[in-house]
Design an enzyme around this catalytic site. Structure first.
Site, short mmCIF file in Angstrom:
data_model
loop_
_atom_site.label_atom_id
_atom_site.label_comp_id
_atom_site.label_asym_id
_atom_site.label_seq_id
_atom_site.Cartn_x
_atom_site.Cartn_y
_atom_site.Cartn_z
N SER A 1 50.16 53.14 43.99
CA SER A 1 49.55 51.74 43.91
C SER A 1 50.85 50.47 44.02
O SER A 1 51.88 51.18 43.65
CB SER A 1 48.58 51.45 42.79
N ASP B 1 48.36 53.59 47.97
CA ASP B 1 46.92 53.05 47.97
C ASP B 1 46.63 51.66 47.74
O ASP B 1 47.59 50.89 47.18
CB ASP B 1 46.65 53.87 46.51
N HIS B 2 45.82 51.32 48.50
CA HIS B 2 45.47 49.98 48.57
C HIS B 2 46.75 48.65 48.83
O HIS B 2 47.03 47.71 48.22
CB HIS B 2 45.05 49.32 47.15
N GLU C 1 39.61 50.00 55.42
CA GLU C 1 38.53 49.97 54.37
C GLU C 1 37.60 48.69 54.80
O GLU C 1 37.91 47.82 55.30
CB GLU C 1 38.98 49.73 53.00
N GLY D 1 37.86 51.84 37.98
CA GLY D 1 38.14 51.90 36.60
C GLY D 1 37.12 52.92 35.87
O GLY D 1 36.47 53.62 36.43
N HIS E 1 36.78 55.90 47.24
CA HIS E 1 37.50 55.36 46.20
C HIS E 1 36.61 55.27 45.19
O HIS E 1 35.60 55.63 44.92
CB HIS E 1 37.95 53.81 46.59
N GLY E 2 37.35 55.00 43.78
CA GLY E 2 36.47 54.91 42.64
C GLY E 2 35.75 56.08 42.34
O GLY E 2 34.56 55.85 41.81
N ASN F 1 39.51 59.70 45.82
CA ASN F 1 40.50 59.18 44.88
C ASN F 1 40.18 59.32 43.47
O ASN F 1 39.11 58.74 43.17
CB ASN F 1 40.64 57.64 45.33
N ILE F 2 41.17 59.59 42.87
CA ILE F 2 40.62 59.85 41.33
C ILE F 2 42.25 59.27 40.73
O ILE F 2 43.27 59.79 40.70
CB ILE F 2 40.74 61.17 40.90
#
Ligand code: G3H
Ligand code: 13P
Ligand code: ZN
Length: 309
Positions: free
Chosen positions: A50, A82-83, A134, A179, A211-212, A254-255
């Site tokens: 990230s 990432d992002h 995305e 989160g 994601h998430g 994604n983890i």
């Protein structure tokens, strides 16, 4: 073996009904824990960085750690941003040796998202790098952005987005979130498989990203709380739901939070049991082992990617 892109990985994952784990890395112990697990399970792997991780550890350190992991394990590994918030950070990672980048234009208006994603794709493809875009927004906390509610992906937009941008994979919002607090206590975890199916129909053969996707294992949360932590309401996505998704067009999962929780539980337990320790190797060795066990668990329970390297 050099770093690889995700093209071949996703093709095999789509056809084989499994998904590739994309794990966030921030330091040496995390890189080692993840890659040792993948090596033992002979699994393909995406390591992702990230912008926060780049600030924390510096691009060059993360790059060299991942190169070392490839030399050590011989595994096919893709290194992914990432992002990525804008063209500049994507360009910097492409120029700096990453094989995959995400341009996250999901908070921008549709046409602006198309515009910035297309610009990144043109630059990336010219250099042999693949791009994830995305559509739709996840709830939850990521870097310093906190989104209260999901904006589910509109299946009617995905075809136009992929055609106009030329992206190689697409992250969608179906109810996962970033989160450790994904659902409220008492709330039933739900993923919108109906949206996923509609997206699949409109983009046959195209790799989808979730994601998430941490599961926030209750035993780990209990351990954290037992040893002085304060995370009573942490709740994640049940593993069996993610396993179902991995059998579909979802090729990348994604983890990050589950690794953070595994590491934190281990460190808290270590100091509770060995309060006199002060050599970082004493508490980082079991923490690295905890990361390794978590990644193995994900490969088996969620991804189905063991033996696919
Ligand atoms: O989606 C966000 C990832 O969990 C990375 O988190 O931005 O705090 O490194 P970070
Ligand atoms: P989690 O917070 O659920 O681990 O999600 C990580 C992620 O999506 C990174 O991009
Ligand atoms: Zn994410």
């Amino acid at each position: 073996m050099p770093l690889v892109t995700t093209t071949e990985m996703f093709k095999k994952a789509y056809e084989g009904g499994y998904a590739i784990g994309a794990f966030n890395v921030n330091n040496m112990e995390i890189v080692q824990g993840i890659t040792e697990a993948a090596k033992e399970e002979n699994a393909p792997l995406i390591l992702q960085v990230s912008s926060g991780a780049r600030k924390y550890a510096k691009h060059v350190y993360l790059m060299k750690l991942v190169e070392a992991a490839i030399e050590d394990t011989g595994l096919p590994i893709a290194l992914h941003l990432d992002h990525g918030a804008d063209f500049e950070i994507c360009k910097s990672c492409i120029d700096g040796g990453f094989t995959s980048v995400m341009i996250d234009g999901s908070s921008r208006p549709f046409t602006e998202n198309i515009e910035v994603t297309k610009k990144v794709v043109e630059y990336a493809h010219d250099k042999g790098v693949v791009v994830e875009g995305e559509l739709g927004q996840l709830a939850g906390v990521e870097d310093d952005v906190n989104v209260e509610n999901h904006s589910y992906t509109d299946p009617d937009q995905v075809q136009e987005f992929v055609e106009k941008t030329g992206v190689d994979s697409l992250a969608i919002a179906i109810g996962t979130s970033h989160g450790a607090y994904k659902f409220k206590p008492g709330q039933k975890p739900v993923l919108r498989f109906d949206i996923l199916e509609e997206v699949e129909k409109r983009l046959p053969g195209f790799p989808i990203v979730l994601h998430g996707a941490s599961s926030v294992i209750p035993e780990l949360v209990e351990k954290i709380n037992k040893y002085g932590g304060a995370m009573p309401d942490a709740i994640g996505i049940p593993e069996e739901m993610l396993r179902e998704a991995a059998k579909s067009a979802v090729c990348k999962i994604n983890i990050d939070s589950d690794l953070r929780l595994a590491m934190t539980a281990s460190v808290r337990e270590h100091f509770a049991l060995h309060p006199a320790d002060f050599d970082p190797r004493q508490y980082l060795s079991p923490a690295r082992e905890a990361i390794k066990e978590m990644v193995k668990r994900k490969l088996v329970n969620v991804l189905g990617a063991s033996g696919k390297a």
